[in-house]
Design an enzyme around this catalytic site. Structure first.
Site, mmCIF file in Angstrom:
data_model
loop_
_atom_site.group_PDB
_atom_site.id
_atom_site.type_symbol
_atom_site.label_atom_id
_atom_site.label_comp_id
_atom_site.label_asym_id
_atom_site.label_seq_id
_atom_site.Cartn_x
_atom_site.Cartn_y
_atom_site.Cartn_z
ATOM 1 N N HIS A 187 -0.085 -2.603 4.150
ATOM 2 C CA HIS A 187 -0.737 -1.870 5.239
ATOM 3 C C HIS A 187 -1.794 -2.768 5.856
ATOM 4 O O HIS A 187 -2.194 -3.780 5.257
ATOM 5 C CB HIS A 187 -1.375 -0.576 4.697
ATOM 6 C CG HIS A 187 -2.193 -0.793 3.443
ATOM 7 N ND1 HIS A 187 -3.498 -1.208 3.470
ATOM 8 C CD2 HIS A 187 -1.861 -0.717 2.128
ATOM 9 C CE1 HIS A 187 -3.944 -1.356 2.234
ATOM 10 N NE2 HIS A 187 -2.966 -1.071 1.393
ATOM 11 N N ARG B 52 2.301 -4.018 -10.345
ATOM 12 C CA ARG B 52 2.069 -4.207 -8.899
ATOM 13 C C ARG B 52 1.233 -5.477 -8.755
ATOM 14 O O ARG B 52 0.343 -5.730 -9.569
ATOM 15 C CB ARG B 52 1.344 -3.015 -8.277
ATOM 16 C CG ARG B 52 1.042 -3.203 -6.790
ATOM 17 C CD ARG B 52 0.713 -1.895 -6.029
ATOM 18 N NE ARG B 52 -0.511 -1.240 -6.443
ATOM 19 C CZ ARG B 52 -0.566 -0.137 -7.166
ATOM 20 N NH1 ARG B 52 0.543 0.459 -7.568
ATOM 21 N NH2 ARG B 52 -1.731 0.406 -7.502
ATOM 22 N N ASP C 154 -8.499 -5.222 -1.017
ATOM 23 C CA ASP C 154 -7.562 -4.318 -1.705
ATOM 24 C C ASP C 154 -6.610 -5.181 -2.516
ATOM 25 O O ASP C 154 -5.663 -5.746 -1.962
ATOM 26 C CB ASP C 154 -6.817 -3.469 -0.656
ATOM 27 C CG ASP C 154 -5.833 -2.497 -1.292
ATOM 28 O OD1 ASP C 154 -5.859 -2.344 -2.526
ATOM 29 O OD2 ASP C 154 -5.044 -1.889 -0.542
ATOM 30 N N ASP D 230 -6.038 -1.898 -9.708
ATOM 31 C CA ASP D 230 -6.017 -1.974 -8.245
ATOM 32 C C ASP D 230 -7.446 -1.667 -7.809
ATOM 33 O O ASP D 230 -7.898 -0.528 -7.910
ATOM 34 C CB ASP D 230 -5.017 -0.951 -7.695
ATOM 35 C CG ASP D 230 -4.885 -1.001 -6.177
ATOM 36 O OD1 ASP D 230 -5.762 -1.592 -5.510
ATOM 37 O OD2 ASP D 230 -3.909 -0.423 -5.652
ATOM 38 N N HIS E 226 7.042 2.742 -2.596
ATOM 39 C CA HIS E 226 6.077 2.659 -1.490
ATOM 40 C C HIS E 226 6.467 1.508 -0.590
ATOM 41 O O HIS E 226 7.487 0.856 -0.798
ATOM 42 C CB HIS E 226 4.642 2.520 -2.023
ATOM 43 C CG HIS E 226 4.424 1.386 -2.983
ATOM 44 N ND1 HIS E 226 4.324 0.080 -2.576
ATOM 45 C CD2 HIS E 226 4.300 1.369 -4.335
ATOM 46 C CE1 HIS E 226 4.115 -0.690 -3.641
ATOM 47 N NE2 HIS E 226 4.107 0.059 -4.719
ATOM 48 N N GLU F 215 -0.855 -7.339 -5.634
ATOM 49 C CA GLU F 215 -1.286 -7.071 -4.257
ATOM 50 C C GLU F 215 -2.284 -8.131 -3.805
ATOM 51 O O GLU F 215 -3.288 -8.374 -4.478
ATOM 52 C CB GLU F 215 -1.942 -5.684 -4.190
ATOM 53 C CG GLU F 215 -2.504 -5.347 -2.815
ATOM 54 C CD GLU F 215 -2.999 -3.910 -2.708
ATOM 55 O OE1 GLU F 215 -3.354 -3.304 -3.750
ATOM 56 O OE2 GLU F 215 -3.030 -3.390 -1.581
ATOM 57 N N GLU G 191 2.100 -5.953 -1.241
ATOM 58 C CA GLU G 191 1.909 -5.340 -2.551
ATOM 59 C C GLU G 191 3.164 -4.707 -3.143
ATOM 60 O O GLU G 191 3.223 -3.498 -3.346
ATOM 61 C CB GLU G 191 0.799 -4.295 -2.465
ATOM 62 C CG GLU G 191 0.920 -3.278 -1.326
ATOM 63 C CD GLU G 191 -0.198 -2.233 -1.366
ATOM 64 O OE1 GLU G 191 -0.377 -1.619 -2.415
ATOM 65 O OE2 GLU G 191 -0.871 -2.055 -0.337
ATOM 66 N N HIS H 38 -1.572 6.046 -7.739
ATOM 67 C CA HIS H 38 -3.006 6.161 -7.447
ATOM 68 C C HIS H 38 -3.746 6.822 -8.616
ATOM 69 O O HIS H 38 -4.533 7.743 -8.437
ATOM 70 C CB HIS H 38 -3.243 6.913 -6.126
ATOM 71 C CG HIS H 38 -3.023 6.044 -4.924
ATOM 72 N ND1 HIS H 38 -3.081 6.502 -3.626
ATOM 73 C CD2 HIS H 38 -2.749 4.727 -4.820
ATOM 74 C CE1 HIS H 38 -2.836 5.497 -2.797
ATOM 75 N NE2 HIS H 38 -2.625 4.408 -3.486
ATOM 76 N N ASP I 25 -27.734 20.137 -4.221
ATOM 77 C CA ASP I 25 -28.261 19.479 -3.018
ATOM 78 C C ASP I 25 -28.105 17.957 -3.088
ATOM 79 O O ASP I 25 -28.730 17.224 -2.327
ATOM 80 C CB ASP I 25 -29.724 19.887 -2.775
ATOM 81 C CG ASP I 25 -30.627 19.400 -3.908
ATOM 82 O OD1 ASP I 25 -30.082 18.903 -4.931
ATOM 83 O OD2 ASP I 25 -31.856 19.520 -3.785
ATOM 84 N N TYR J 137 7.889 0.211 -11.056
ATOM 85 C CA TYR J 137 7.274 1.183 -11.969
ATOM 86 C C TYR J 137 8.409 1.871 -12.729
ATOM 87 O O TYR J 137 9.186 2.609 -12.116
ATOM 88 C CB TYR J 137 6.462 2.216 -11.180
ATOM 89 C CG TYR J 137 5.572 1.560 -10.130
ATOM 90 C CD1 TYR J 137 4.292 1.101 -10.439
ATOM 91 C CD2 TYR J 137 6.048 1.362 -8.821
ATOM 92 C CE1 TYR J 137 3.509 0.469 -9.483
ATOM 93 C CE2 TYR J 137 5.265 0.731 -7.862
ATOM 94 C CZ TYR J 137 3.994 0.288 -8.197
ATOM 95 O OH TYR J 137 3.227 -0.340 -7.245
ATOM 96 N N HIS K 192 -6.869 1.488 4.215
ATOM 97 C CA HIS K 192 -5.623 1.647 4.980
ATOM 98 C C HIS K 192 -6.078 1.622 6.433
ATOM 99 O O HIS K 192 -6.389 2.659 7.024
ATOM 100 C CB HIS K 192 -4.913 2.956 4.617
ATOM 101 C CG HIS K 192 -4.468 2.966 3.179
ATOM 102 N ND1 HIS K 192 -4.238 4.107 2.469
ATOM 103 C CD2 HIS K 192 -4.200 1.940 2.319
ATOM 104 C CE1 HIS K 192 -3.854 3.787 1.241
ATOM 105 N NE2 HIS K 192 -3.838 2.481 1.128
HETATM 106 N N1 GLY Z 1 -5.430 0.635 -3.177
HETATM 107 C C1 GLY Z 1 -4.578 1.443 -2.411
HETATM 108 C C2 GLY Z 1 -3.449 0.686 -1.880
HETATM 109 O O1 GLY Z 1 -3.099 -0.336 -2.430
HETATM 110 O O2 GLY Z 1 -2.906 0.993 -0.862
HETATM 111 MN MN MN Z 2 -3.022 -1.574 -0.661
HETATM 112 MN MN MN Z 3 -4.404 -1.438 -3.653
#
Ligand code: GLY
Ligand code: MN
Ligand code: MN
Length: 436
Positions: A352, A404, A269, A258, A348, A406, A382, A241, A37, A386, A359
């Protein structure tokens, strides 16, 4: 806190966009069971929050443009002493009107009974189509009951319209108050990244670095991360991720974090990558430099009128050039870019939209063409490289290098403002910080 009058002007703008014969119906988020619960910490639906500022579950917003008896109705939970002893205060109907500026408020239990009379005489229903099945059914039952009455000459709505496009277009453009919230989320996140770099030492567990991040978030009033914090070391830097965060960080590894705070429901982000022992190896530094150069060039291109896709094109080209220079890609630059030879290493997109959701909402294309950037939009930039050990044909000295970088960028009238510009990202600055 964003002023209640700002929520009121958003409702007004939405009502203007749907016209005088529409009705907006928007349910709040549901409480979700985690196990037994125990429930997950409640997080309001972003659309609902954007229009109300109201943070309780079991609520429905109804907007009825030009209705004399009141345009903004909130259905919400009743005050209840027994429940409030256990779970804390509720606004109730009085609070809905006084604090949250509803014209009228009714107990949520009355929604089904009242909805048909609110639909009567309206032409179009605007709501989030097909997101919540129980709600879809409730709405269709209400619509059918109005249709039954329509035989006696009263009008029932003839159109159901997804509210997402119009509402999300509004959410795409951030107001000064929203930008202030996002800046705060970014600033808290910056301190968290610096804290994690300072705490990092070979032998530490990835989740211990996550703890440093979470500590900084909570200490500054960001009660949750905007998404699950990613702390990957060594080969885990190549998992986009990665959230297991349960490996030991080794000397010689890179660490990719990240992480973004959520402040007053607004997300940051941000990604930083750094060496576990405080010094980049020559190979790590070479890859890092390519990513940083690509990111800086992409950010330079961000200004009103630039196409959404421009940053991606710049990043793809610079990453390809960089991978050629270090001997990982071979061939002619144009050919390699055209056939997306970088894809195994950079799979990627450039970023975004960012806002209440990490996102965030808002169209990326208009009439099938990438849209142009406009002041008030916030986006991430970003790029990453890799080099997973299972990519064939790459010398092993490059293996398990994942980088990365970002940042969160606001489009301004003349160009852009990198909200996260104060968070160290030059090799020199990261190494100096970690040597302290
Ligand atoms: N943290 C997820 C992205 O960078 O889109
Ligand atoms: Mn991002
Ligand atoms: Mn991110």
């Amino acid at each position: 806190m964003i002023n209640m009058s700002e929520y009121a002007s958003r409702r007004k703008e939405l009502m203007q966009s749907i016209g005088p014969y529409g009705i907006v119906i928007l349910p709040a988020a549901l409480e979700v069971l985690r196990n037994g619960d125990a429930v997950y910490a409640f997080r309001q639906n972003s659309d609902f929050y954007y229009l109300t500022g109201f943070e309780e579950p079991d609520a429905v917003l109804v907007l009825l443009p030009k209705r004399k008896e009141g345009e903004y109705i909130l259905f919400n939970r009743v005050r209840d002493r027994d429940h409030e002893i256990w779970d804390g205060p509720r606004a109730g109907q009085k609070g809905a009107c006084k604090q949250f500026l509803a014209d009228l408020a009714f107990p949520i239990s009355e929604l089904e009974k009242k909805l048909p009379e609110l639909l009567l005489g309206r032409e179009s229903i605007h709501y989030p189509l097909g997101i919540n099945q129980a709600f879809d059914k409730l709405l269709m039952r209400a619509l059918n009951s109005v249709r039954a009455k329509a035989r006696s000459g009263l009008k029932a709505p003839v159109a159901v319209v997804d509210i997402a496009p119009s509402l999300h277009e509004m959410r795409l453009f951030k107001s000064p108050a929203e930008i202030a919230m996002m800046q705060k989320a970014v600033d808290i996140t910056g301190h968290a990244h610096v804290r994690a770099m300072e705490a990092c030492t070979p032998g530490i567990m990835e989740y211990q670095l996550e703890a440093e991040i979470t500590h900084e978030f909570l200490c500054h009033g960001a009660r949750a991360p905007a998404y699950n914090t990613i702390v990957g070391s060594g080969r885990n830097t190549c998992v986009l991720h990665y959230v297991n965060n349960n490996h030991k960080v080794k000397s010689g590894d890179l660490v990719l974090i990240d992480a973004g705070a959520e402040y007053q429901n607004y997300a940051a982000d941000i990604t930083r990558t750094f060496p576990a022992n405080g010094r980049f190896t020559p190979e790590q530094a070479a890859i890092y430099d390519i990513v940083l150069t690509a990111q800086q060039a992409a950010i330079q291109s961000i200004k009103p009128g630039a196409s959404w896709d421009k940053a991606q094109a710049i990043i793809a080209k610079i990453i390809t050039m960089g991978l050629m220079e270090v001997g990982i890609l071979k061939g002619r630059l144009d050919d390699l870019v055209k056939k997306e030879a970088y894809f195994p290493f950079y799979m990627h997109r450039s970023g975004h939209w960012l806002g209440l959701d990490v996102h965030d909402v808002g169209a990326y294309r208009i009439d099938s063409k990438w849209r142009s950037l406009e002041p008030g939009m916030v986006l991430t930039v970003e790029p990453g490289i890799y080099i997973s050990s299972d990519i064939p044909g790459v010398h092993k000295r490059w293996h398990n290098i994942g980088v990365r970088i970002e940042d969160d960028v606001l489009v301004t009238r003349k160009a852009c403002d990198v909200l996260s510009k104060h968070i160290p990202k030059k090799i020199m600055d990261i190494e100096a910080l970690m040597a302290r």
